[in-house]
Write a protein that holds these residues in place. Structure first.
Motif, mmCIF file in Angstrom:
data_model
loop_
_atom_site.group_PDB
_atom_site.id
_atom_site.type_symbol
_atom_site.label_atom_id
_atom_site.label_comp_id
_atom_site.label_asym_id
_atom_site.label_seq_id
_atom_site.Cartn_x
_atom_site.Cartn_y
_atom_site.Cartn_z
ATOM 1 N N PRO A 8 0.807 -1.219 0.000
ATOM 2 C CA PRO A 8 0.000 0.000 0.000
ATOM 3 C C PRO A 8 0.839 1.266 0.000
ATOM 4 N N GLY A 9 0.797 2.002 -1.094
ATOM 5 C CA GLY A 9 1.405 3.317 -1.171
ATOM 6 C C GLY A 9 2.852 3.405 -0.748
ATOM 7 N N ILE A 10 3.737 2.742 -1.446
ATOM 8 C CA ILE A 10 5.164 2.858 -1.115
ATOM 9 C C ILE A 10 5.757 3.988 -1.946
ATOM 10 N N ALA A 11 6.395 4.915 -1.274
ATOM 11 C CA ALA A 11 7.008 6.062 -1.943
ATOM 12 C C ALA A 11 8.401 5.684 -2.440
ATOM 13 N N ASP A 12 8.942 6.476 -3.359
ATOM 14 C CA ASP A 12 10.253 6.171 -3.934
ATOM 15 C C ASP A 12 11.348 6.104 -2.868
ATOM 16 N N TYR A 13 11.325 7.016 -1.907
ATOM 17 C CA TYR A 13 12.357 7.002 -0.871
ATOM 18 C C TYR A 13 12.190 5.797 0.057
ATOM 19 N N GLN A 14 10.934 5.322 0.236
ATOM 20 C CA GLN A 14 10.711 4.130 1.046
ATOM 21 C C GLN A 14 11.224 2.885 0.329
ATOM 22 N N LEU A 15 11.017 2.840 -0.973
ATOM 23 C CA LEU A 15 11.525 1.726 -1.759
ATOM 24 C C LEU A 15 13.053 1.681 -1.679
ATOM 25 N N GLU A 16 13.675 2.853 -1.751
ATOM 26 C CA GLU A 16 15.128 2.931 -1.627
ATOM 27 C C GLU A 16 15.580 2.409 -0.258
ATOM 28 N N GLU A 17 14.861 2.800 0.794
ATOM 29 C CA GLU A 17 15.201 2.320 2.133
ATOM 30 C C GLU A 17 15.032 0.811 2.230
ATOM 31 N N TYR A 18 13.971 0.291 1.622
ATOM 32 C CA TYR A 18 13.738 -1.156 1.642
ATOM 33 C C TYR A 18 14.865 -1.905 0.935
ATOM 34 N N LEU A 19 15.289 -1.375 -0.206
ATOM 35 C CA LEU A 19 16.351 -2.034 -0.962
ATOM 36 C C LEU A 19 17.682 -1.990 -0.214
ATOM 37 N N ARG A 20 17.921 -0.915 0.522
ATOM 38 C CA ARG A 20 19.162 -0.807 1.302
ATOM 39 C C ARG A 20 19.173 -1.761 2.482
ATOM 40 N N TYR A 26 11.351 -2.525 7.738
ATOM 41 C CA TYR A 26 10.313 -3.207 8.515
ATOM 42 C C TYR A 26 10.125 -2.542 9.878
ATOM 43 N N ASN A 27 11.233 -2.270 10.553
ATOM 44 C CA ASN A 27 11.147 -1.633 11.873
ATOM 45 C C ASN A 27 10.546 -0.229 11.797
ATOM 46 N N LYS A 28 10.924 0.516 10.783
ATOM 47 C CA LYS A 28 10.495 1.912 10.681
ATOM 48 C C LYS A 28 9.055 2.047 10.197
ATOM 49 N N TYR A 29 8.692 1.332 9.118
ATOM 50 C CA TYR A 29 7.388 1.547 8.493
ATOM 51 C C TYR A 29 6.320 0.529 8.904
ATOM 52 N N ILE A 30 6.707 -0.662 9.259
ATOM 53 C CA ILE A 30 5.735 -1.674 9.644
ATOM 54 C C ILE A 30 5.524 -1.655 11.166
ATOM 55 N N LEU A 31 6.613 -1.722 11.921
ATOM 56 C CA LEU A 31 6.513 -1.713 13.384
ATOM 57 C C LEU A 31 6.404 -0.309 13.956
ATOM 58 N N ARG A 32 6.697 0.707 13.136
ATOM 59 C CA ARG A 32 6.645 2.118 13.543
ATOM 60 C C ARG A 32 7.540 2.413 14.736
ATOM 61 N N GLN A 33 8.750 1.851 14.723
ATOM 62 C CA GLN A 33 9.697 2.101 15.805
ATOM 63 C C GLN A 33 10.334 3.472 15.625
ATOM 64 N N SER A 34 10.698 4.078 16.726
ATOM 65 C CA SER A 34 11.281 5.410 16.742
ATOM 66 C C SER A 34 12.608 5.444 15.971
ATOM 67 N N THR A 35 12.876 6.593 15.378
ATOM 68 C CA THR A 35 14.131 6.772 14.637
ATOM 69 C C THR A 35 14.984 7.857 15.285
ATOM 70 N N ASP A 36 14.956 7.935 16.623
ATOM 71 C CA ASP A 36 15.734 8.945 17.335
ATOM 72 C C ASP A 36 17.236 8.735 17.221
ATOM 73 N N HIS A 37 17.643 7.569 16.772
ATOM 74 C CA HIS A 37 19.059 7.235 16.707
ATOM 75 C C HIS A 37 19.690 7.616 15.362
ATOM 76 N N LEU A 38 19.088 8.530 14.641
ATOM 77 C CA LEU A 38 19.615 8.922 13.335
ATOM 78 C C LEU A 38 20.995 9.553 13.484
ATOM 79 N N ASN A 39 21.879 9.230 12.557
ATOM 80 C CA ASN A 39 23.203 9.849 12.582
ATOM 81 C C ASN A 39 23.194 11.098 11.691
ATOM 82 N N TRP A 40 24.290 11.829 11.681
ATOM 83 C CA TRP A 40 24.326 13.095 10.955
ATOM 84 C C TRP A 40 24.129 12.904 9.459
ATOM 85 N N ARG A 41 24.599 11.795 8.913
ATOM 86 C CA ARG A 41 24.433 11.551 7.475
ATOM 87 C C ARG A 41 22.952 11.395 7.109
ATOM 88 N N GLN A 42 22.216 10.708 7.956
ATOM 89 C CA GLN A 42 20.788 10.531 7.706
ATOM 90 C C GLN A 42 20.037 11.858 7.829
#
Length: 131
Positions: A8-20, A26-42
């Motif tokens: 359902p409605g996968i955006a281009d950047y989400q597809l890129e994340e899935y491929l990486r 799965y954790n980010k979009y399916i389980l909706r886990q927090s992404t507070d641990h992002l590094n500076w590159r992200q």
């Protein structure tokens, strides 16, 4: 007849994340886990993606160098602690801004990108065949 399951409605950047990394996707979009641990590159990638999206969302006559700088400022993170130092934070922002100004200059941008944060309904079989 065999019916395929749609993603359902996968955006281009989400597809890129899935491929990486399917696990992170799965954790980010399916389980909706927090992404507070992002590094500076992200955080930088987030700012760049959104600045480019905003830029191409404008009419061609409104796409100016000044607006590129405004978009970088709007989406740039304020989480200096995620960078190596305060100097590193400002240096990266400066380099990113300079490169976006070069890449998004009218002489370089002749054709808009084919996809820009668009959602597409694709079956897993279709995604596999495209890869």
């Amino acid at each position: 007849m065999h019916s395929e399951t749609l993603v359902p409605g996968i955006a281009d950047y989400q597809l890129e994340e899935y491929l990486r990394c399917p696990h992170k996707y799965y954790n980010k979009y399916i389980l909706r886990q927090s992404t507070d641990h992002l590094n500076w590159r992200q955080l930088v990638q987030y700012a760049v993606n959104h600045a480019i999206h905003e830029y191409y969302s404008l009419p061609v006559e409104s796409r100016t160098p000044r607006i590129v700088v405004e978009f970088v400022d709007r989406y740039w993170t304020n989480k200096v602690r995620r960078f190596e130092s305060n100097h590193h934070f400002h240096r990266v922002k400066s380099i990113v801004t300079q490169n976006l100004l070069l890449e998004l200059s009218p002489s370089n941008v002749l054709v808009p990108p084919p996809m820009l944060f668009e959602k597409n309904l694709l079956s897993p079989r279709r995604i596999s065949s495209m890869l």
